[in-house]
Motif scaffolding. Structure first.
Motif, PDB file in Angstrom:
ATOM      1  N   ARG A  40       4.565   3.150 -15.400  1.00 22.97           N
ATOM      2  CA  ARG A  40       3.342   2.431 -15.020  1.00 22.97           C
ATOM      3  C   ARG A  40       3.421   1.974 -13.570  1.00 22.97           C
ATOM      4  NH1 ARG A  40       3.901   0.364 -20.349  1.00 22.97           N
ATOM      5  NH2 ARG A  40       4.914  -1.539 -19.589  1.00 22.97           N
ATOM      6  N   ALA A  41       4.576   1.496 -13.159  1.00 25.02           N
ATOM      7  CA  ALA A  41       4.731   1.075 -11.770  1.00 25.02           C
ATOM      8  C   ALA A  41       4.628   2.270 -10.826  1.00 25.02           C
ATOM      9  CB  ALA A  41       6.071   0.365 -11.593  1.00 25.02           C
ATOM     10  N   ALA A  42       5.213   3.395 -11.223  1.00 22.24           N
ATOM     11  CA  ALA A  42       5.203   4.590 -10.374  1.00 22.24           C
ATOM     12  C   ALA A  42       3.804   5.138 -10.174  1.00 22.24           C
ATOM     13  CB  ALA A  42       6.104   5.662 -10.978  1.00 22.24           C
ATOM     14  N   ALA A  43       2.886   4.816 -11.098  1.00 22.25           N
ATOM     15  CA  ALA A  43       1.517   5.327 -10.988  1.00 22.25           C
ATOM     16  C   ALA A  43       0.655   4.501 -10.043  1.00 22.25           C
ATOM     17  CB  ALA A  43       0.874   5.362 -12.381  1.00 22.25           C
ATOM     18  N   LEU A  44       1.123   3.343  -9.636  1.00 24.76           N
ATOM     19  CA  LEU A  44       0.323   2.464  -8.786  1.00 24.76           C
ATOM     20  C   LEU A  44       0.237   2.992  -7.360  1.00 24.76           C
ATOM     21  CD1 LEU A  44       1.733  -1.016  -9.905  1.00 24.76           C
ATOM     22  CD2 LEU A  44      -0.433   0.026 -10.610  1.00 24.76           C
ATOM     23  N   GLU A  45      -0.914   2.855  -6.766  1.00 21.71           N
ATOM     24  CA  GLU A  45      -1.113   3.194  -5.347  1.00 21.71           C
ATOM     25  C   GLU A  45      -1.085   1.946  -4.472  1.00 21.71           C
ATOM     26  OE1 GLU A  45      -1.294   6.095  -4.011  1.00 21.71           O
ATOM     27  OE2 GLU A  45      -1.653   7.464  -5.686  1.00 21.71           O
ATOM     28  N   THR A  46      -1.539   0.821  -5.020  1.00 20.43           N
ATOM     29  CA  THR A  46      -1.538  -0.460  -4.304  1.00 20.43           C
ATOM     30  C   THR A  46      -1.126  -1.559  -5.278  1.00 20.43           C
ATOM     31  OG1 THR A  46      -3.874  -0.930  -4.810  1.00 20.43           O
ATOM     32  CG2 THR A  46      -3.397   0.272  -2.761  1.00 20.43           C
ATOM     33  N   LEU A  47      -0.619  -2.644  -4.725  1.00 17.62           N
ATOM     34  CA  LEU A  47      -0.237  -3.780  -5.554  1.00 17.62           C
ATOM     35  C   LEU A  47      -0.231  -5.034  -4.702  1.00 17.62           C
ATOM     36  CD1 LEU A  47       0.835  -4.845  -8.325  1.00 17.62           C
ATOM     37  CD2 LEU A  47       3.135  -4.458  -7.415  1.00 17.62           C
ATOM     38  N   ALA A  48      -0.971  -6.046  -5.141  1.00 15.16           N
ATOM     39  CA  ALA A  48      -0.888  -7.377  -4.535  1.00 15.16           C
ATOM     40  C   ALA A  48       0.100  -8.177  -5.368  1.00 15.16           C
ATOM     41  CB  ALA A  48      -2.254  -8.053  -4.520  1.00 15.16           C
ATOM     42  N   VAL A  49       1.144  -8.674  -4.741  1.00 17.68           N
ATOM     43  CA  VAL A  49       2.230  -9.309  -5.486  1.00 17.68           C
ATOM     44  C   VAL A  49       2.624 -10.632  -4.840  1.00 17.68           C
ATOM     45  CG1 VAL A  49       4.025  -8.067  -4.212  1.00 17.68           C
ATOM     46  CG2 VAL A  49       4.498  -8.867  -6.526  1.00 17.68           C
ATOM     47  N   SER A  50       2.987 -11.591  -5.670  1.00 16.31           N
ATOM     48  CA  SER A  50       3.366 -12.917  -5.191  1.00 16.31           C
ATOM     49  C   SER A  50       4.850 -12.970  -4.864  1.00 16.31           C
ATOM     50  CB  SER A  50       3.059 -13.980  -6.253  1.00 16.31           C
ATOM     51  OG  SER A  50       1.680 -13.993  -6.571  1.00 16.31           O
ATOM     52  N   VAL A  51       5.166 -13.587  -3.744  1.00 16.86           N
ATOM     53  CA  VAL A  51       6.541 -13.923  -3.404  1.00 16.86           C
ATOM     54  C   VAL A  51       6.686 -15.427  -3.617  1.00 16.86           C
ATOM     55  CG1 VAL A  51       8.272 -14.053  -1.570  1.00 16.86           C
ATOM     56  CG2 VAL A  51       6.774 -12.051  -1.738  1.00 16.86           C
ATOM     57  N   ASP A  52       7.673 -15.822  -4.401  1.00 20.68           N
ATOM     58  CA  ASP A  52       7.869 -17.232  -4.732  1.00 20.68           C
ATOM     59  C   ASP A  52       9.367 -17.475  -4.878  1.00 20.68           C
ATOM     60  OD1 ASP A  52       7.650 -19.859  -5.678  1.00 20.68           O
ATOM     61  OD2 ASP A  52       7.394 -19.201  -7.756  1.00 20.68           O
ATOM     62  N   VAL A  53       9.974 -18.039  -3.853  1.00 26.40           N
ATOM     63  CA  VAL A  53      11.416 -18.283  -3.897  1.00 26.40           C
ATOM     64  C   VAL A  53      11.728 -19.731  -3.545  1.00 26.40           C
ATOM     65  CG1 VAL A  53      11.931 -15.886  -3.294  1.00 26.40           C
ATOM     66  CG2 VAL A  53      11.866 -17.613  -1.492  1.00 26.40           C
ATOM     67  N   ASN A 101       0.842  -1.194   0.000  1.00 32.72           N
ATOM     68  CA  ASN A 101       0.000   0.000   0.000  1.00 32.72           C
ATOM     69  C   ASN A 101       0.879   1.246   0.000  1.00 32.72           C
ATOM     70  OD1 ASN A 101      -2.624  -1.340   0.259  1.00 32.72           O
ATOM     71  ND2 ASN A 101      -1.911  -1.939   2.289  1.00 32.72           N
ATOM     72  N   GLY A 102       0.680   2.075  -0.986  1.00 41.44           N
ATOM     73  CA  GLY A 102       1.466   3.306  -1.083  1.00 41.44           C
ATOM     74  C   GLY A 102       2.539   3.217  -2.145  1.00 41.44           C
ATOM     75  N   LYS A 103       2.806   4.338  -2.764  1.00 42.08           N
ATOM     76  CA  LYS A 103       3.780   4.389  -3.848  1.00 42.08           C
ATOM     77  C   LYS A 103       5.194   4.033  -3.383  1.00 42.08           C
ATOM     78  CE  LYS A 103       1.396   7.930  -6.646  1.00 42.08           C
ATOM     79  NZ  LYS A 103       1.327   7.154  -7.905  1.00 42.08           N
ATOM     80  N   GLU A 104       5.547   4.415  -2.150  1.00 40.44           N
ATOM     81  CA  GLU A 104       6.928   4.206  -1.711  1.00 40.44           C
ATOM     82  C   GLU A 104       7.274   2.727  -1.630  1.00 40.44           C
ATOM     83  OE1 GLU A 104       9.708   6.361   1.412  1.00 40.44           O
ATOM     84  OE2 GLU A 104       8.412   4.909   2.451  1.00 40.44           O
ATOM     85  N   ALA A 105       6.366   1.919  -1.071  1.00 42.27           N
ATOM     86  CA  ALA A 105       6.663   0.488  -0.931  1.00 42.27           C
ATOM     87  C   ALA A 105       6.819  -0.166  -2.298  1.00 42.27           C
ATOM     88  CB  ALA A 105       5.552  -0.196  -0.134  1.00 42.27           C
ATOM     89  N   ILE A 106       5.966   0.212  -3.254  1.00 39.32           N
ATOM     90  CA  ILE A 106       6.060  -0.355  -4.605  1.00 39.32           C
ATOM     91  C   ILE A 106       7.346   0.098  -5.282  1.00 39.32           C
ATOM     92  CG2 ILE A 106       4.945  -0.451  -6.867  1.00 39.32           C
ATOM     93  CD1 ILE A 106       2.261   0.062  -5.348  1.00 39.32           C
ATOM     94  N   SER A 107       7.660   1.375  -5.130  1.00 41.14           N
ATOM     95  CA  SER A 107       8.893   1.910  -5.705  1.00 41.14           C
ATOM     96  C   SER A 107      10.125   1.257  -5.090  1.00 41.14           C
ATOM     97  CB  SER A 107       8.947   3.424  -5.497  1.00 41.14           C
ATOM     98  OG  SER A 107      10.181   3.959  -5.911  1.00 41.14           O
ATOM     99  N   ASP A 108      10.104   1.040  -3.780  1.00 39.77           N
ATOM    100  CA  ASP A 108      11.235   0.409  -3.111  1.00 39.77           C
ATOM    101  C   ASP A 108      11.431  -1.020  -3.584  1.00 39.77           C
ATOM    102  OD1 ASP A 108      11.798   2.676  -1.678  1.00 39.77           O
ATOM    103  OD2 ASP A 108      10.866   2.005   0.188  1.00 39.77           O
TER     104      ASP A 108
END
Length: 285
Positions: free
Chosen positions: A263-276, A238-245
């Motif tokens: 496009r990434a910088a314009a996002l306010e929220t993002l649900a993303v998968s972690v898979d390692v 949640n928030g541009k900073e976390a996505i940018s980081d």
């Protein structure tokens, strides 16, 4: 916490053991390397640098520090802690190197997780002076003991057969060097991105995704496969900073086009998968 700095360093110029004398590391030949006021030592000779300022920039290190300290990759750290400490003998030192340590997050987590009965000797190595500087600073702030070194995985400035554990977290493994510095029976813990890792972010920044790569393991020379483990979960950013980081701490920052980064910088929220995938290799006897 029961941790100490790792002492078995080697001269990057001739491979001789280094001895710490007050604020300097010296070898018998006479090469000396000063410990910086921040608490780290630079063992990356100028002639082995590919640029004036190799590795992650100061801004990238700061982004990684904010992201990791927010706990987003805590499950990965917990898996590494468990694998590293599993089978550790009580009342005996356990030496551990993080090759490509960044700002030191995983070693700090390991130091906190180590039981009082295990003395863990820590060393963090990274080619970025900004990363090592940040790692040393945070280590001091948390009253943790570790040796922080600017250096390269291609020429690990550590004495041969001196390590019990070696971490390579999303890094660039140099298997011949890793085999040299690990003790017989020592463990290489390698973390690499799985096929779905950060898929949603990649779908935003790239027009199309590359075909899935072959995930079949190739046993590196000098090692035996002990086990593999997958760590998968979903993150809500949640928030541009976390996505940018997140973008700034990955190779995708440079691989994406300017349009993809916008496009990434314009996002306010993002649900993303972690898979390692965590792979545990044992150094052959």
């Amino acid at each position: 916490m029961n941790n100490a700095p790792f002492k078995a360093l080697a001269c990057p110029l001739d491979g001789d053991p280094l001895t710490q004398v007050e604020g300097t590391w010296r070898c018998a030949t006479g090469h000396s390397f000063d410990i910086a006021k921040q608490g780290y030592v630079n063992l990356l000779p100028v002639q082995r640098k590919r640029s004036n300022d190799p590795g992650d920039s100061k801004a990238m290190v700061a982004a990684r520090q904010r992201f990791l300290n927010a706990g987003y990759y805590q499950p990965i750290a917990e898996a590494i802690n468990h694998a590293t400490l599993s089978g550790a003998p009580e009342n005996m030192p356990l030496s551990c190197l993080d090759a490509g340590c960044g700002e030191g997050y995983y070693l700090r987590q390991l130091a906190q997780a180590a039981p009082a009965t295990v003395l863990i000797e820590l060393i963090g190595l990274d080619i970025s002076k900004w990363a090592v500087m940040a790692a040393a600073k945070q280590s001091r702030q948390q009253d943790q003991s570790a040796t922080w070194v600017v250096g390269s995985n291609a020429n690990v400035p550590v004495q041969s057969a001196s390590l019990d554990r070696l971490l390579c977290m999303f890094g660039f493994p140099v298997i011949s060097e890793f085999a040299r510095v690990l003790k017989p029976g020592g463990m290489l813990l390698q973390v690499e991105a799985g096929s779905n890792h950060l898929r949603e972010l990649r779908e935003v920044i790239y027009p199309t995704l590359k075909p899935e790569r072959n995930d079949e393991l190739t046993v590196p020379e000098g090692f035996m496969l002990q086990a593999t483990e997958t760590v998968s979960y979903s993150l809500a950013l949640n928030g541009k900073e976390a996505i940018s980081d997140l973008l700034a701490m990955t190779p995708h920052l440079y691989r994406a086009s300017a349009e993809g980064r916008e496009r990434a910088a314009a996002l306010e929220t993002l649900a993303v998968s972690v898979d390692v995938r965590l792979v545990k290799w044992i150094k052959s006897e």
